[in-house]
Design a protein around this motif. Sequence first.
Motif, PDB file in Angstrom:
ATOM      1  N   PHE B   9     -56.023  42.541 113.926  1.00 37.88           N
ATOM      2  CA  PHE B   9     -55.101  42.785 115.025  1.00 37.88           C
ATOM      3  C   PHE B   9     -53.761  42.106 114.786  1.00 37.88           C
ATOM      4  O   PHE B   9     -52.718  42.613 115.169  1.00 37.88           O
ATOM      5  CB  PHE B   9     -55.719  42.344 116.359  1.00 37.88           C
ATOM      6  CG  PHE B   9     -56.495  43.459 117.011  1.00 37.88           C
ATOM      7  CD1 PHE B   9     -55.816  44.552 117.541  1.00 37.88           C
ATOM      8  CD2 PHE B   9     -57.876  43.448 117.049  1.00 37.88           C
ATOM      9  CE1 PHE B   9     -56.519  45.605 118.119  1.00 37.88           C
ATOM     10  CE2 PHE B   9     -58.575  44.488 117.624  1.00 37.88           C
ATOM     11  CZ  PHE B   9     -57.903  45.570 118.158  1.00 37.88           C
ATOM     12  N   LEU B  10     -53.800  40.937 114.114  1.00 42.87           N
ATOM     13  CA  LEU B  10     -52.533  40.266 113.819  1.00 42.87           C
ATOM     14  C   LEU B  10     -51.719  41.079 112.819  1.00 42.87           C
ATOM     15  O   LEU B  10     -50.491  41.134 112.888  1.00 42.87           O
ATOM     16  CB  LEU B  10     -52.790  38.853 113.277  1.00 42.87           C
ATOM     17  CG  LEU B  10     -53.245  37.860 114.341  1.00 42.87           C
ATOM     18  CD1 LEU B  10     -53.546  36.509 113.720  1.00 42.87           C
ATOM     19  CD2 LEU B  10     -52.182  37.713 115.433  1.00 42.87           C
ATOM     20  N   GLN B  11     -52.454  41.758 111.922  1.00 38.63           N
ATOM     21  CA  GLN B  11     -51.746  42.606 110.957  1.00 38.63           C
ATOM     22  C   GLN B  11     -50.996  43.735 111.666  1.00 38.63           C
ATOM     23  O   GLN B  11     -50.025  44.261 111.167  1.00 38.63           O
ATOM     24  CB  GLN B  11     -52.735  43.240 109.971  1.00 38.63           C
ATOM     25  CG  GLN B  11     -53.151  42.313 108.861  1.00 38.63           C
ATOM     26  CD  GLN B  11     -54.265  42.919 108.034  1.00 38.63           C
ATOM     27  OE1 GLN B  11     -54.561  44.096 108.172  1.00 38.63           O
ATOM     28  NE2 GLN B  11     -54.879  42.110 107.194  1.00 38.63           N
ATOM     29  N   LEU B  12     -51.487  44.077 112.826  1.00 39.66           N
ATOM     30  CA  LEU B  12     -50.897  45.162 113.584  1.00 39.66           C
ATOM     31  C   LEU B  12     -49.416  44.909 113.874  1.00 39.66           C
ATOM     32  O   LEU B  12     -48.599  45.823 113.876  1.00 39.66           O
ATOM     33  CB  LEU B  12     -51.677  45.319 114.903  1.00 39.66           C
ATOM     34  CG  LEU B  12     -51.319  46.476 115.818  1.00 39.66           C
ATOM     35  CD1 LEU B  12     -51.619  47.779 115.120  1.00 39.66           C
ATOM     36  CD2 LEU B  12     -52.142  46.389 117.100  1.00 39.66           C
ATOM     37  N   ILE B  13     -49.090  43.625 114.120  1.00 38.27           N
ATOM     38  CA  ILE B  13     -47.726  43.309 114.555  1.00 38.27           C
ATOM     39  C   ILE B  13     -46.667  43.722 113.519  1.00 38.27           C
ATOM     40  O   ILE B  13     -45.778  44.508 113.835  1.00 38.27           O
ATOM     41  CB  ILE B  13     -47.608  41.816 114.938  1.00 38.27           C
ATOM     42  CG1 ILE B  13     -48.557  41.553 116.110  1.00 38.27           C
ATOM     43  CG2 ILE B  13     -46.176  41.447 115.305  1.00 38.27           C
ATOM     44  CD1 ILE B  13     -48.776  40.096 116.413  1.00 38.27           C
ATOM     45  N   PRO B  14     -46.756  43.216 112.263  1.00 40.47           N
ATOM     46  CA  PRO B  14     -45.726  43.670 111.308  1.00 40.47           C
ATOM     47  C   PRO B  14     -45.788  45.171 111.044  1.00 40.47           C
ATOM     48  O   PRO B  14     -44.740  45.816 110.889  1.00 40.47           O
ATOM     49  CB  PRO B  14     -46.050  42.892 110.029  1.00 40.47           C
ATOM     50  CG  PRO B  14     -47.419  42.369 110.198  1.00 40.47           C
ATOM     51  CD  PRO B  14     -47.659  42.230 111.662  1.00 40.47           C
ATOM     52  N   VAL B  15     -46.986  45.732 111.029  1.00 39.65           N
ATOM     53  CA  VAL B  15     -47.095  47.171 110.784  1.00 39.65           C
ATOM     54  C   VAL B  15     -46.372  47.936 111.882  1.00 39.65           C
ATOM     55  O   VAL B  15     -45.610  48.868 111.633  1.00 39.65           O
ATOM     56  CB  VAL B  15     -48.578  47.615 110.725  1.00 39.65           C
ATOM     57  CG1 VAL B  15     -48.679  49.131 110.655  1.00 39.65           C
ATOM     58  CG2 VAL B  15     -49.258  46.987 109.530  1.00 39.65           C
ATOM     59  N   PHE B  16     -46.569  47.490 113.128  1.00 42.77           N
ATOM     60  CA  PHE B  16     -45.950  48.162 114.269  1.00 42.77           C
ATOM     61  C   PHE B  16     -44.430  48.131 114.168  1.00 42.77           C
ATOM     62  O   PHE B  16     -43.754  49.145 114.274  1.00 42.77           O
ATOM     63  CB  PHE B  16     -46.422  47.504 115.573  1.00 42.77           C
ATOM     64  CG  PHE B  16     -45.849  48.145 116.795  1.00 42.77           C
ATOM     65  CD1 PHE B  16     -46.427  49.281 117.323  1.00 42.77           C
ATOM     66  CD2 PHE B  16     -44.723  47.616 117.410  1.00 42.77           C
ATOM     67  CE1 PHE B  16     -45.891  49.884 118.458  1.00 42.77           C
ATOM     68  CE2 PHE B  16     -44.185  48.208 118.536  1.00 42.77           C
ATOM     69  CZ  PHE B  16     -44.779  49.340 119.061  1.00 42.77           C
ATOM     70  N   PHE B  17     -43.891  46.928 113.913  1.00 41.50           N
ATOM     71  CA  PHE B  17     -42.440  46.831 113.861  1.00 41.50           C
ATOM     72  C   PHE B  17     -41.872  47.579 112.662  1.00 41.50           C
ATOM     73  O   PHE B  17     -40.854  48.258 112.753  1.00 41.50           O
ATOM     74  CB  PHE B  17     -41.988  45.360 113.848  1.00 41.50           C
ATOM     75  CG  PHE B  17     -42.071  44.746 115.207  1.00 41.50           C
ATOM     76  CD1 PHE B  17     -41.148  45.093 116.178  1.00 41.50           C
ATOM     77  CD2 PHE B  17     -43.079  43.862 115.528  1.00 41.50           C
ATOM     78  CE1 PHE B  17     -41.227  44.559 117.450  1.00 41.50           C
ATOM     79  CE2 PHE B  17     -43.164  43.322 116.796  1.00 41.50           C
ATOM     80  CZ  PHE B  17     -42.242  43.666 117.757  1.00 41.50           C
ATOM     81  N   GLY B  18     -42.552  47.473 111.541  1.00 41.70           N
ATOM     82  CA  GLY B  18     -42.092  48.187 110.347  1.00 41.70           C
ATOM     83  C   GLY B  18     -42.041  49.677 110.607  1.00 41.70           C
ATOM     84  O   GLY B  18     -41.033  50.337 110.341  1.00 41.70           O
ATOM     85  N   ALA B  19     -43.126  50.197 111.172  1.00 42.69           N
ATOM     86  CA  ALA B  19     -43.214  51.648 111.370  1.00 42.69           C
ATOM     87  C   ALA B  19     -42.179  52.123 112.390  1.00 42.69           C
ATOM     88  O   ALA B  19     -41.492  53.117 112.164  1.00 42.69           O
ATOM     89  CB  ALA B  19     -44.610  52.035 111.829  1.00 42.69           C
ATOM     90  N   THR B  20     -42.042  51.399 113.507  1.00 45.22           N
ATOM     91  CA  THR B  20     -41.078  51.859 114.514  1.00 45.22           C
ATOM     92  C   THR B  20     -39.651  51.789 113.973  1.00 45.22           C
ATOM     93  O   THR B  20     -38.853  52.697 114.196  1.00 45.22           O
ATOM     94  CB  THR B  20     -41.159  51.026 115.811  1.00 45.22           C
ATOM     95  OG1 THR B  20     -41.093  49.661 115.470  1.00 45.22           O
ATOM     96  CG2 THR B  20     -42.409  51.334 116.581  1.00 45.22           C
ATOM     97  N   LEU B  21     -39.344  50.718 113.218  1.00 47.42           N
ATOM     98  CA  LEU B  21     -37.995  50.602 112.648  1.00 47.42           C
ATOM     99  C   LEU B  21     -37.726  51.794 111.732  1.00 47.42           C
ATOM    100  O   LEU B  21     -36.685  52.442 111.802  1.00 47.42           O
ATOM    101  CB  LEU B  21     -37.859  49.291 111.877  1.00 47.42           C
ATOM    102  CG  LEU B  21     -36.532  49.088 111.152  1.00 47.42           C
ATOM    103  CD1 LEU B  21     -35.379  49.023 112.133  1.00 47.42           C
ATOM    104  CD2 LEU B  21     -36.551  47.842 110.290  1.00 47.42           C
ATOM    105  N   LEU B  22     -38.713  52.079 110.899  1.00 51.57           N
ATOM    106  CA  LEU B  22     -38.557  53.172 109.935  1.00 51.57           C
ATOM    107  C   LEU B  22     -38.335  54.497 110.665  1.00 51.57           C
ATOM    108  O   LEU B  22     -37.408  55.256 110.357  1.00 51.57           O
ATOM    109  CB  LEU B  22     -39.804  53.255 109.055  1.00 51.57           C
ATOM    110  CG  LEU B  22     -39.709  54.198 107.870  1.00 51.57           C
ATOM    111  CD1 LEU B  22     -38.706  53.663 106.859  1.00 51.57           C
ATOM    112  CD2 LEU B  22     -41.065  54.371 107.214  1.00 51.57           C
ATOM    113  N   VAL B  23     -39.189  54.744 111.658  1.00 49.69           N
ATOM    114  CA  VAL B  23     -39.087  56.015 112.365  1.00 49.69           C
ATOM    115  C   VAL B  23     -37.782  56.093 113.158  1.00 49.69           C
ATOM    116  O   VAL B  23     -37.110  57.119 113.181  1.00 49.69           O
ATOM    117  CB  VAL B  23     -40.296  56.214 113.304  1.00 49.69           C
ATOM    118  CG1 VAL B  23     -40.089  57.418 114.196  1.00 49.69           C
ATOM    119  CG2 VAL B  23     -41.547  56.387 112.483  1.00 49.69           C
TER     120      VAL B  23
END
Lengths: 544, 308
Positions: B9-23
């Motif tokens: 779940f902690l991994q979720l945080i960078p993945v979330f921000f990375g993906a939203t920034l990219l999109v």
Amino acid sequence: MRFSRTSKALGLAAVVAMSLSACGGGTDSGNTATGDTTKVITANNTEPENGLLPANTNEVGGGKVMDLIFTGLVSYDVTGRTVNELAESIETEDSQNYTIKIKSGQTFSDGSPITGKSFVDAWNFGAAAKNKQLNSYFFESIKGYDTVSAEGATVDTMEGLKVVDDTTFTVELAQAESDFPLRLGYTAFYPLPESAFADPAAFGQNPVGNGPYKLAEGGWKHDVSIELVPNDKYNGPRKAQNGGVTFTIFTSLDAAYTSVQADTLDVLKDVPPSGLQNFTTDFEGRNVNQPYAGNANMTIPSYLPEFQGEAGTMRRQAISMAFDRQQIIDKIFYGTKTVATEFTSPVLDGFNKAIPGNEVLKFDAAKAKELWAKADAISPWPADKVFTVTSNIDGPGNKEYITAMANQISTNLGIKAELNPVTSFKEMRAMVNKKELTGASRAGWQADYPSLYNFLGPLFGTGAGSNDGNYSNPAFDAKLKAGLAATSVDEGNKLFNEAQEILFKDMPAVPLWYQAVQGVWSNNVNTVQFGWDGQPLLYAVTAK
Amino acid sequence: MVMFTIRRFLQLIPVFFGATLLVYFLVFATPGDPIAALSGGKPMAPAVEAALRAQYNLDQPFWMQYFLYLKNLVTLNLGQTFSGQEVADVIARAYPVTARLAIMALAFEAFFGILFGVIAGLRKGKLFDSTVLVASLVVIAVPTFVLGFVLQLVVGVKLGWARPTVSGTAPWNELILPALVLGLVSLAYVIRLTRASISENMNADYVRTATAKGLSRRRVVVVHILRNSLIPVVTFLGADLGGLMGGAIVTEGIFNVPGVGNLLFQAIKKGESATVVAVVGILVIVFVVANLVVDLLYAWLDPRIRYV
């Protein structure tokens, strides 16, 4: 001239009926009153792009709903003729100062009265920049528009609008405009009840109108459907002849077409490209193909270096003559459009298919080649220059017809010509607005109100909002102005058609063809009529 | 196991921000001007245009736009669509429909996929096996939109067994047809994965041991062969669930399902960053959770796998 009653003054417009009824498709208004008038009719629509406020509805998804739940001073009948709705009379002596009397005792669907103030307030609201209404520019003719529409404006009432008494108000325009009364049936000019202004955003979600229908309680289910029920307070000419209209939101016309085939949707406007070949057999006796007030053009911007001066004019004319419009219509659109003979639309009052100079719209490869050679003698076409036509290719048929057109231009003029595809409408508009085109671009116009001027002024007037090609010719502007100042519609139309003669000499755009609506309906309903704007007259649809 | 879950779940945080920034950047970078498109090619008063740009922060540079978006996100404000609706409301309407469709499609492909796969695997080379192999090949080869249009025309229009398009709020029974179309392609893959895995494990040592112990054929198949063969299948299904929850643009378009696929498609066309990013953000969460569940299932399916 004095406009005693709008409907009478504009009765001359009846000529239009000719062009419509000649095309068949159930324009006989006598056959609609039979059938079950209690059943709900379903029709396709797209999700309105904005809240349902008159001055903020500028696209058909919202427009279809607005036209049923609101009514203006006038409305347009099936032939595009204006008939009085709320207007008792619209009078003017100089086409600049209008006195508008409204019928007394009219109310909105919630019972609140419709007065002169309902119009004045609504128009002021629509014009003021701070309200961010997309149709704001529709009020630009009214005196005082400049002050309320300026950025950071503090004034929010136009000085040209004055309430005289409960049923009378006056409009003063910035200049004489004879077709102003024709515009008053357009969505932007609908009245609003007092309750709209407290919270316009909330009102837009749950509007209270005065049309033949009203929104059912919680009727707007976003992205799914919009349910309308008859408004018993309405007593105008467009009385509901069914138990209600439910718009089903479709994102794909193919899905809607299939639904009508299965009788789960009653009325479909716009047969998808995949159905154009077969819709008359798929829906035998249940289809229509009739012209409406819309056309297709190809704009050749005036800022292109290859299209300057006399050589440029010859090149525009040569391009116009270098392709066979009828062949493209037959092969790509299955004959569902009509070859253009001028810059407006055949359904309009004043339409003239024999305007001097319009021979440049006829296919003539030899003449085209000759003109092109003449232009080359003045200033040679760059050897490696490709003539491009920019278009978004997500719209139906765009890619196919422009490719065909470019191929013919290429063959007949001996130059390279091709489609410059962009993926979306927003991308194309951005290029057009920034004047970044390096060639021609696809364009089309759909009338807001039935008038020749609406096809000429906004597209070709100097500095006009939709003048994509930056065209400017003082002689043309003068003719338009004279047409607007004319005291009769006929005289105005004559001047507008003279203005078109100038357009044929300059060819700021190449007219292609007139649009037609292809509509189909299910086995559950009787014949459906489609109006001058290509929209089905849903209030008149009855169930079997 | 708990630590493992928390870590994921902690991994979720960078993945979330990375993906939203990219999109967010991708939508920003798509050519075209959303406000110009909003006017439909008609003129717009300059002051109105400027006010609209300011309302959607389109007058700001990219970093500022993204920052303002994140700032709103912290207060759980997902922004507004160009039509002035709350993005949160729009998504709340579309997601249940897509979720229903996804669950039906997943149930369909998992049940029949595993069933047919097991039978085919156990009877390798026999008639049933060959038939299933050929049929699944055909389904994989035919594009979804062809399947969709054909089924819609035959079942919906010609036979009249079901509505060709979904009505109103998309109830379960009307979603059967689209779910079938959506699940068919994955069904073919599930069958093939299950079959391959089963036929491979049939010769494994532990199966021979189990049979030698004198266990019933049924027990050997269900407990020993199937359970061990499910790992690749579960991996596939997990990833597929993520895909299904993202909405099926083609299938939803054909059957006029008011789900996330349709929503996303319209939003991309309009250049509506707020909606696109919000949908993708939710998808990221769905994918991460689905993958986590798959990983946890591994341990349950194969006791040799442990997480610490």
